[in-house]
Design a protein around this motif. Structure first.
Motif, mmCIF file in Angstrom:
data_model
loop_
_atom_site.group_PDB
_atom_site.id
_atom_site.type_symbol
_atom_site.label_atom_id
_atom_site.label_comp_id
_atom_site.label_asym_id
_atom_site.label_seq_id
_atom_site.Cartn_x
_atom_site.Cartn_y
_atom_site.Cartn_z
ATOM 1 N N TYR A 39 10.912 3.728 15.444
ATOM 2 C CA TYR A 39 11.947 3.748 14.415
ATOM 3 C C TYR A 39 12.881 2.544 14.557
ATOM 4 C CZ TYR A 39 14.964 5.881 10.918
ATOM 5 O OH TYR A 39 15.661 6.147 9.767
ATOM 6 N N ASP A 40 13.243 1.943 13.438
ATOM 7 C CA ASP A 40 14.126 0.771 13.325
ATOM 8 C C ASP A 40 13.479 -0.554 13.741
ATOM 9 O OD1 ASP A 40 16.325 1.785 12.003
ATOM 10 O OD2 ASP A 40 17.446 2.221 13.836
ATOM 11 N N ASP A 41 12.227 -0.530 14.179
ATOM 12 C CA ASP A 41 11.516 -1.776 14.491
ATOM 13 C C ASP A 41 10.539 -2.090 13.356
ATOM 14 O OD1 ASP A 41 12.787 -2.085 16.903
ATOM 15 O OD2 ASP A 41 11.150 -1.231 18.095
ATOM 16 N N ALA A 42 10.759 -3.195 12.689
ATOM 17 C CA ALA A 42 9.837 -3.612 11.618
ATOM 18 C C ALA A 42 8.536 -4.090 12.244
ATOM 19 C CB ALA A 42 10.459 -4.721 10.789
ATOM 20 N N LYS A 43 7.431 -3.768 11.589
ATOM 21 C CA LYS A 43 6.109 -4.136 12.089
ATOM 22 C C LYS A 43 5.187 -4.352 10.892
ATOM 23 C CE LYS A 43 3.319 -2.459 15.950
ATOM 24 N NZ LYS A 43 3.105 -1.289 16.821
ATOM 25 N N THR A 44 4.280 -5.292 11.021
ATOM 26 C CA THR A 44 3.317 -5.583 9.961
ATOM 27 C C THR A 44 2.164 -4.588 10.018
ATOM 28 O OG1 THR A 44 3.883 -7.923 10.061
ATOM 29 C CG2 THR A 44 1.798 -7.367 9.012
ATOM 30 N N LEU A 45 1.807 -4.028 8.864
ATOM 31 C CA LEU A 45 0.653 -3.140 8.810
ATOM 32 C C LEU A 45 -0.601 -3.901 9.228
ATOM 33 C CD1 LEU A 45 1.294 -1.300 5.414
ATOM 34 C CD2 LEU A 45 1.491 -0.312 7.716
ATOM 35 N N THR A 46 -1.478 -3.231 9.932
ATOM 36 C CA THR A 46 -2.742 -3.809 10.349
ATOM 37 C C THR A 46 -3.514 -4.282 9.113
ATOM 38 O OG1 THR A 46 -2.837 -2.292 12.225
ATOM 39 C CG2 THR A 46 -4.907 -3.319 11.556
ATOM 40 N N PRO A 47 -4.118 -5.482 9.151
ATOM 41 C CA PRO A 47 -4.895 -5.952 7.998
ATOM 42 C C PRO A 47 -6.058 -5.013 7.669
ATOM 43 C CG PRO A 47 -4.595 -7.712 9.609
ATOM 44 C CD PRO A 47 -4.108 -6.447 10.240
ATOM 45 N N ASN A 48 -6.298 -4.807 6.385
ATOM 46 C CA ASN A 48 -7.403 -3.954 5.950
ATOM 47 C C ASN A 48 -8.748 -4.515 6.406
ATOM 48 O OD1 ASN A 48 -8.899 -1.967 4.340
ATOM 49 N ND2 ASN A 48 -9.427 -3.747 3.118
ATOM 50 N N THR A 49 -9.610 -3.634 6.900
ATOM 51 C CA THR A 49 -10.991 -4.020 7.226
ATOM 52 C C THR A 49 -12.004 -3.157 6.483
ATOM 53 O OG1 THR A 49 -11.061 -2.566 9.173
ATOM 54 C CG2 THR A 49 -10.371 -4.870 9.520
ATOM 55 N N PHE A 50 -11.536 -2.207 5.658
ATOM 56 C CA PHE A 50 -12.436 -1.351 4.899
ATOM 57 C C PHE A 50 -13.106 -2.148 3.774
ATOM 58 C CE2 PHE A 50 -9.219 2.107 6.021
ATOM 59 C CZ PHE A 50 -9.972 2.593 7.068
ATOM 60 N N THR A 51 -14.279 -1.696 3.376
ATOM 61 C CA THR A 51 -14.985 -2.270 2.233
ATOM 62 C C THR A 51 -15.461 -1.130 1.331
ATOM 63 O OG1 THR A 51 -17.116 -2.243 3.386
ATOM 64 C CG2 THR A 51 -15.802 -4.282 3.544
ATOM 65 N N ARG A 52 -15.730 -1.466 0.087
ATOM 66 C CA ARG A 52 -16.308 -0.511 -0.855
ATOM 67 C C ARG A 52 -17.125 -1.310 -1.853
ATOM 68 N NH1 ARG A 52 -13.017 3.765 -4.738
ATOM 69 N NH2 ARG A 52 -14.870 4.723 -5.647
ATOM 70 N N ASP A 53 -18.394 -0.936 -1.999
ATOM 71 C CA ASP A 53 -19.283 -1.651 -2.910
ATOM 72 C C ASP A 53 -18.736 -1.649 -4.332
ATOM 73 O OD1 ASP A 53 -20.976 -2.077 -0.774
ATOM 74 O OD2 ASP A 53 -22.351 -0.448 -1.306
ATOM 75 N N ASN A 54 -18.721 -2.812 -4.946
ATOM 76 C CA ASN A 54 -18.295 -3.008 -6.331
ATOM 77 C C ASN A 54 -16.815 -2.724 -6.575
ATOM 78 O OD1 ASN A 54 -20.911 -3.794 -7.262
ATOM 79 N ND2 ASN A 54 -21.495 -1.641 -7.099
ATOM 80 N N TYR A 55 -16.022 -2.787 -5.505
ATOM 81 C CA TYR A 55 -14.583 -2.605 -5.618
ATOM 82 C C TYR A 55 -13.880 -3.661 -4.773
ATOM 83 C CZ TYR A 55 -15.065 1.961 -7.839
ATOM 84 O OH TYR A 55 -15.356 2.970 -8.710
ATOM 85 N N GLU A 56 -12.635 -3.946 -5.136
ATOM 86 C CA GLU A 56 -11.798 -4.872 -4.386
ATOM 87 C C GLU A 56 -10.597 -4.094 -3.849
ATOM 88 O OE1 GLU A 56 -10.535 -9.181 -5.505
ATOM 89 O OE2 GLU A 56 -9.206 -7.812 -6.577
ATOM 90 N N PHE A 57 -10.243 -4.340 -2.596
ATOM 91 C CA PHE A 57 -9.096 -3.675 -1.982
ATOM 92 C C PHE A 57 -7.823 -4.091 -2.717
ATOM 93 C CE2 PHE A 57 -5.655 -3.662 1.205
ATOM 94 C CZ PHE A 57 -5.636 -2.301 1.490
ATOM 95 N N ALA A 58 -6.969 -3.096 -3.050
ATOM 96 C CA ALA A 58 -5.772 -3.360 -3.851
ATOM 97 C C ALA A 58 -4.483 -2.923 -3.163
ATOM 98 C CB ALA A 58 -5.899 -2.654 -5.203
ATOM 99 N N GLY A 59 -4.549 -2.561 -1.882
ATOM 100 C CA GLY A 59 -3.348 -2.164 -1.164
ATOM 101 C C GLY A 59 -3.459 -0.755 -0.614
#
Length: 161
Positions: A39-59
Motif C-alpha cells: 500500500y502507498d507504493d506505486a508499481k508498474t503492472l507486469t507486461p502482458n504475455t498472454f496471446t489470443r488467436d485473431n485478437y489484439e491485447f487491449a489492456g
C-alpha cells in the motif's frame, strides 16, 4: 508483569498492507505470475504475455466483460485495495482482428490483415483494367449493383464488431 510505577507513553506502530494482483487470460493463452504490492507504493503492472488467436491485447479490467476499472498494459498503479492480504484479479481485454481482402476482376489485388476493431484500413489504389472503364468503388459481392454492394465506400475503412 511488572507494575506501572510512572506515566508511560505508547506510540502506535503501523505497517502498510500488502496485497496481490493475479492476471487472467480471459479466453487467451499463457500464464503470468502473481504480482505483490505494498500500500502507498506505486508499481508498474507486469507486461502482458498472454496471446489470443485473431485478437489484439487491449489492456486490463477488473471485470471479465470490461465493465469494471480499466488499466493499460504496464500502467503504474497503487492502492488497488485497502484489504490486507487481498487478491485483485485483472482480466485481459481483447479486440477482434479482421481481415479485408481486395480483388480486382477476379484476382487478388491486396490483403490487409490483422486490423483491429476501430482501426482503419487503407484501401489500395487501382487503375482501370483497360481503356473505357472507370473505378467507382468497392463491393462486397462480385455484382456491383447488388443490394449489399459498397460502391462509393469511403476509405480508409473502419471495421466494426
Amino acid at each position: 508483569m511488572r507494575g506501572i510505577q510512572s506515566d508511560i507513553i505508547l506510540v502506535a506502530q503501523w505497517n502498510p498492507i500488502t496485497y496481490s494482483v493475479v492476471f487472467d487470460a480471459n479466453e487467451g493463452k499463457g500464464t503470468m505470475d502473481r504480482q505483490t504490492f505494498t500500500y502507498d507504493d506505486a508499481k508498474t503492472l507486469t507486461p502482458n504475455t498472454f496471446t489470443r488467436d485473431n485478437y489484439e491485447f487491449a489492456g486490463w479490467n477488473t471485470a471479465t466483460n470490461g465493465s469494471g476499472k480499466s488499466y493499460d498494459d504496464e500502467e503504474e498503479v497503487k492502492n488497488l485495495t485497502t484489504d490486507n492480504g487481498a487478491t485483485i484479479a485483472l482480466y485481459a481485454q481483447w479486440q477482434k482482428l479482421h481481415t479485408l481482402t481486395f480483388y480486382n476482376i477476379g484476382s487478388l489485388l491486396d490483403a490487409k490483415t490483422q486490423e483491429t476493431v476501430g482501426g482503419s484500413i487503407t484501401c489500395p489504389t487501382i487503375s482501370a483494367p483497360c481503356a473505357g472503364y472507370e473505378f467507382v468503388g468497392w463491393s462486397e459481392t462480385a455484382v456491383a449493383n447488388n443490394s449489399t454492394s459498397y460502391t462509393n465506400v469511403s476509405c480508409p475503412i473502419t471495421p466494426t464488431k
